[in-house]
Structures are given as C-alpha cells and as structure tokens.
Design a protein around this motif. Structure first.
Motif, PDB file in Angstrom:
ATOM      1  N   VAL A   1       0.875  -1.161  -0.040  1.00  0.00           N
ATOM      2  CA  VAL A   1      -0.011   0.066   0.047  1.00  0.00           C
ATOM      3  C   VAL A   1       0.822   1.329   0.032  1.00  0.00           C
ATOM      4  N   VAL A   2       2.111   1.256   0.932  1.00  0.00           N
ATOM      5  CA  VAL A   2       2.754   2.565   1.110  1.00  0.00           C
ATOM      6  C   VAL A   2       3.574   2.525  -0.441  1.00  0.00           C
ATOM      7  N   ALA A   3       4.085   1.562  -1.095  1.00  0.00           N
ATOM      8  CA  ALA A   3       4.790   1.544  -2.289  1.00  0.00           C
ATOM      9  C   ALA A   3       3.701   2.119  -3.284  1.00  0.00           C
ATOM     10  N   VAL A   4       2.355   1.518  -3.480  1.00  0.00           N
ATOM     11  CA  VAL A   4       1.528   2.179  -4.591  1.00  0.00           C
ATOM     12  C   VAL A   4       1.229   3.742  -4.121  1.00  0.00           C
ATOM     13  N   LEU A   5       1.143   3.972  -2.769  1.00  0.00           N
ATOM     14  CA  LEU A   5       1.150   5.588  -2.817  1.00  0.00           C
ATOM     15  C   LEU A   5       2.068   6.226  -3.118  1.00  0.00           C
ATOM     16  N   TRP A   6       3.356   5.632  -2.777  1.00  0.00           N
ATOM     17  CA  TRP A   6       4.463   6.733  -2.976  1.00  0.00           C
ATOM     18  C   TRP A   6       4.854   6.693  -4.516  1.00  0.00           C
ATOM     19  N   VAL A   7       4.561   5.582  -5.209  1.00  0.00           N
ATOM     20  CA  VAL A   7       4.967   5.738  -6.787  1.00  0.00           C
ATOM     21  C   VAL A   7       3.986   6.544  -7.521  1.00  0.00           C
ATOM     22  N   PHE A   8       2.582   6.533  -7.073  1.00  0.00           N
ATOM     23  CA  PHE A   8       1.529   7.213  -7.601  1.00  0.00           C
ATOM     24  C   PHE A   8       1.473   8.750  -7.186  1.00  0.00           C
ATOM     25  N   GLY A   9       2.262   8.679  -6.127  1.00  0.00           N
ATOM     26  CA  GLY A   9       2.317  10.288  -5.492  1.00  0.00           C
ATOM     27  C   GLY A   9       3.430  11.074  -6.203  1.00  0.00           C
ATOM     28  N   THR A  10       4.572  10.473  -6.601  1.00  0.00           N
ATOM     29  CA  THR A  10       5.557  10.820  -7.175  1.00  0.00           C
ATOM     30  C   THR A  10       5.639  11.311  -8.636  1.00  0.00           C
ATOM     31  N   LEU A  11       4.791  10.473  -9.129  1.00  0.00           N
ATOM     32  CA  LEU A  11       4.587  10.666 -10.840  1.00  0.00           C
ATOM     33  C   LEU A  11       4.203  12.029 -11.031  1.00  0.00           C
ATOM     34  N   PRO A  12       2.945  12.607 -10.449  1.00  0.00           N
ATOM     35  CA  PRO A  12       2.198  13.869 -10.635  1.00  0.00           C
ATOM     36  C   PRO A  12       3.412  15.079 -10.330  1.00  0.00           C
TER      37      PRO A  12
END
Length: 75
Positions: free
Chosen positions: A9-20
């Motif tokens: 969950v943290v990995a998905v939030l991090w990756v999709f948070g950094t892309l924008p």
C-alpha cells in the motif's frame, strides 16, 4: 503477512504520488525554466533519484506479491 500488505500500500501511494510531482515540475522547468523552477539541474538530479527509488520499490513489490501468493497457496 500484514507487513507485506502495508508495504505494498505504501509503495503504491509513493509511486503514484511522485509521478504527478515529476510531470508538473518537468513542465515548470523545461523547455524553458520560469520562476516556478529554481534550478533545472537540481530537478534532473531529483528526478533521477525519485525514479531510481520508484524502480527499486516496484522490484521489491514484485517479490512481496510473490511471497503473498506463496503464503496464500499454503493456507
């Protein structure tokens, strides 16, 4: 097993948070830097670090998913 799910969950939030952030700052800094971009060279360096960390997270997440599948088969 719970820590694997939390990690995913943290990995998905991090990756999709950094892309924008990467996309927005790219348009601020390139092709011509404006007042919103302090240092284009710093953006390039930050982007490389973030993308490297994202890649590491994706690889480790793959191992976590494989481990969860193995645990599910045992149950």
């Amino acid at each position: 097993m719970v820590w694997l799910v939390i990690f995913l969950v943290v990995a998905v939030l991090w990756v999709f948070g950094t892309l924008p952030w990467l996309v927005m700052n790219y348009f601020f800094c390139f092709p011509e830097p404006n007042s919103a971009c302090d240092d284009p060279a710093a953006y390039t360096r930050y982007a490389r670090h973030i993308l490297s960390f994202d890649l590491i997270l994706v690889i480790v997440s793959g191992f976590a998913i494989a481990q969860l599948r193995r645990l599910r088969r045992r149950a």
